[in-house]
Design a protein around this motif. Sequence first.
Motif, short mmCIF file in Angstrom:
data_model
loop_
_atom_site.label_atom_id
_atom_site.label_comp_id
_atom_site.label_asym_id
_atom_site.label_seq_id
_atom_site.Cartn_x
_atom_site.Cartn_y
_atom_site.Cartn_z
N GLN A 81 -6.40 -0.51 -11.46
CA GLN A 81 -7.04 -1.83 -11.43
C GLN A 81 -7.49 -2.20 -12.89
OE1 GLN A 81 -8.06 -4.14 -9.36
NE2 GLN A 81 -9.07 -5.17 -10.86
N PRO A 82 -7.19 -3.25 -13.40
CA PRO A 82 -7.48 -3.72 -14.81
C PRO A 82 -8.97 -4.02 -14.90
CG PRO A 82 -5.52 -4.96 -14.03
CD PRO A 82 -6.29 -4.35 -12.81
N ILE A 83 -9.67 -3.66 -16.01
CA ILE A 83 -10.86 -3.97 -16.18
C ILE A 83 -11.20 -5.02 -17.18
CG2 ILE A 83 -13.22 -2.85 -16.65
CD1 ILE A 83 -12.12 -2.04 -14.08
N LEU A 84 -10.64 -4.72 -18.31
CA LEU A 84 -10.59 -5.76 -19.66
C LEU A 84 -9.53 -5.27 -20.60
CD1 LEU A 84 -11.78 -4.06 -22.39
CD2 LEU A 84 -13.90 -4.17 -20.90
N THR A 85 -9.33 -6.47 -21.59
CA THR A 85 -8.09 -6.35 -22.29
C THR A 85 -8.90 -6.30 -23.98
OG1 THR A 85 -6.67 -7.25 -21.18
CG2 THR A 85 -5.95 -7.22 -23.34
N VAL A 86 -8.69 -5.65 -24.70
CA VAL A 86 -9.06 -5.41 -26.09
C VAL A 86 -8.04 -6.08 -27.02
CG1 VAL A 86 -10.55 -4.36 -27.94
CG2 VAL A 86 -10.82 -3.78 -25.43
N VAL A 87 -8.35 -7.08 -27.72
CA VAL A 87 -7.12 -7.56 -28.74
C VAL A 87 -7.63 -6.99 -30.06
CG1 VAL A 87 -7.02 -9.46 -27.17
CG2 VAL A 87 -8.79 -9.70 -28.81
N VAL A 88 -8.88 -6.75 -30.37
CA VAL A 88 -9.18 -6.40 -31.76
C VAL A 88 -9.92 -5.08 -31.91
CG1 VAL A 88 -9.12 -8.67 -32.87
CG2 VAL A 88 -11.26 -7.50 -31.87
N PRO A 89 -9.63 -4.23 -32.54
CA PRO A 89 -10.44 -2.93 -32.50
C PRO A 89 -11.87 -3.10 -32.56
CG PRO A 89 -8.41 -2.59 -34.17
CD PRO A 89 -8.73 -4.01 -33.78
N LEU A 90 -12.65 -2.53 -31.67
CA LEU A 90 -14.16 -2.66 -31.98
C LEU A 90 -14.84 -1.55 -31.17
CD1 LEU A 90 -14.98 -3.89 -28.90
CD2 LEU A 90 -14.04 -5.79 -29.90
N GLU A 91 -15.83 -1.29 -31.38
CA GLU A 91 -16.65 -0.20 -30.58
C GLU A 91 -17.56 -0.94 -29.22
OE1 GLU A 91 -17.03 3.06 -31.22
OE2 GLU A 91 -15.77 2.94 -32.89
N LEU A 92 -16.82 -0.52 -28.11
CA LEU A 92 -17.22 -1.35 -26.89
C LEU A 92 -17.70 -0.21 -25.91
CD1 LEU A 92 -17.92 -3.84 -25.23
CD2 LEU A 92 -15.60 -3.74 -24.60
N GLU A 93 -18.80 -0.32 -25.40
CA GLU A 93 -19.21 0.71 -24.27
C GLU A 93 -19.67 -0.12 -23.03
OE1 GLU A 93 -22.25 4.07 -23.42
OE2 GLU A 93 -21.71 3.92 -25.54
N LEU A 94 -19.09 0.21 -21.83
CA LEU A 94 -19.69 -0.34 -20.60
C LEU A 94 -20.21 0.89 -19.88
CD1 LEU A 94 -16.56 -2.30 -19.21
CD2 LEU A 94 -18.42 -3.11 -20.72
N GLU A 95 -21.53 0.43 -19.47
CA GLU A 95 -22.71 1.46 -18.90
C GLU A 95 -22.50 1.08 -17.46
OE1 GLU A 95 -26.81 3.30 -18.63
OE2 GLU A 95 -26.00 3.07 -20.64
N LEU A 96 -22.09 2.15 -16.36
CA LEU A 96 -21.95 1.36 -15.12
C LEU A 96 -22.83 2.23 -14.13
CD1 LEU A 96 -18.20 1.11 -14.87
CD2 LEU A 96 -19.89 -0.71 -14.95
N THR A 97 -23.58 1.77 -13.05
CA THR A 97 -24.40 2.46 -12.36
C THR A 97 -23.71 2.49 -10.68
OG1 THR A 97 -26.47 1.50 -13.06
CG2 THR A 97 -26.69 2.48 -11.11
N ILE A 98 -23.54 3.66 -10.49
CA ILE A 98 -22.94 4.12 -9.02
C ILE A 98 -23.90 4.05 -8.07
CG2 ILE A 98 -21.26 5.49 -7.75
CD1 ILE A 98 -20.01 6.30 -10.55
N GLU A 99 -23.87 3.41 -6.84
CA GLU A 99 -24.77 3.49 -5.96
C GLU A 99 -24.33 3.43 -4.36
OE1 GLU A 99 -28.68 0.64 -4.37
OE2 GLU A 99 -27.53 0.26 -6.36
N ARG A 100 -24.76 3.93 -3.63
CA ARG A 100 -24.55 4.21 -2.19
C ARG A 100 -25.30 3.30 -1.16
NH1 ARG A 100 -20.60 6.84 0.64
NH2 ARG A 100 -20.95 7.23 2.75
N GLY A 101 -24.50 2.58 -0.48
CA GLY A 101 -25.37 1.75 0.33
C GLY A 101 -24.39 0.98 1.73
N SER A 102 -25.11 0.45 2.37
CA SER A 102 -24.18 -0.60 3.50
C SER A 102 -24.19 -2.05 3.28
CB SER A 102 -25.01 -0.07 4.71
OG SER A 102 -25.99 -0.78 4.73
#
Length: 307
Positions: free
Chosen positions: A137-158
């Motif tokens: 599954q594609p998330i994003l496309t980086v076109v120039v070198p850079l310091e990028l960080e994605l912080e994600l929260t994983i949760e369980r629910g209904s």
Amino acid sequence: MTPTSRYRVQSLQQAQISTCLHHERIMLAPLSQSEATTLAVGLRRCLLKGFEGTCFSTLKIKHPWVTKNKKRCYEYLALPGIRETIRDIMMNLSSVVLAGIPIEKKKAKLYTGQEVGVFEARHIVLPEGIYCLSPNQPILTVVVPLELELELTIERGSGFRIRDGGEHEDGLFLDARFNPILQVDYQIQRAERKLEFDRNEKISNIKQEALPYKIYQKNSLSITKEQTEIKEQIDDELSEKENTLHLQLQNEQEQDYFCLLFFDIWTNGTIQPIEAMQEAARQAIAVYIPLLRFASTVPLKTIAQKN
């Protein structure tokens, strides 16, 4: 025959369209019209509301341009060096299928470093016990070198939780689809029940079994008085059997058809459709068990009618 022995469940079609898309067609029969409608509505509600799942719930973005200019991240912001907007990234993250049962909220990260290219779900560093069923599954496309960080929260629910578009302490809320059941469709079809004999054939069989052969001889003058009495007695029995048969056939005509109930279930791969149907049936049965075990402890009160 026990009440449950007359019902039949059959899987008509199974298909794994992709790793995170499974489909199965299930048939239940024979049912009356009311039974089919009640089961269809009840089981569909259990399938769409009564299951838990795991997915990404929030997103925090650490981008050099955002940090330097102290910008506030919002849904339609376009970040320098990234082809997609934040909204596109959020939609891509909502499409990632996760499996596993976290006891509490856990964190996952996607770090691009100085690399350029397309980053997919397989590049996300997941905690122990959580794995991804849609690694491509594609998330994003980086076109120039850079310091990028994605912080994600994983949760369980209904169920399903829709994002509100704002930034919170935990980050941006994602569209969280916790329920592993993607879609449930049902269809009710009528099928005719073939009767074993028609009315004339049954009456003919009754006559052959009930009346002696001598009474139906062509020479009626040879019938004695004793045989006449027997004939009158048998005629009464025959008339009673014909009346009973008429009522029986009338009841059969009202029940000369039954219904077939078809379920089409799509899941994201974390659970098989037939397993989901079985779990939905358990949830439905759990509602009726207290009624079966209920014993009234309230004394009955007799209401005296006043004359």
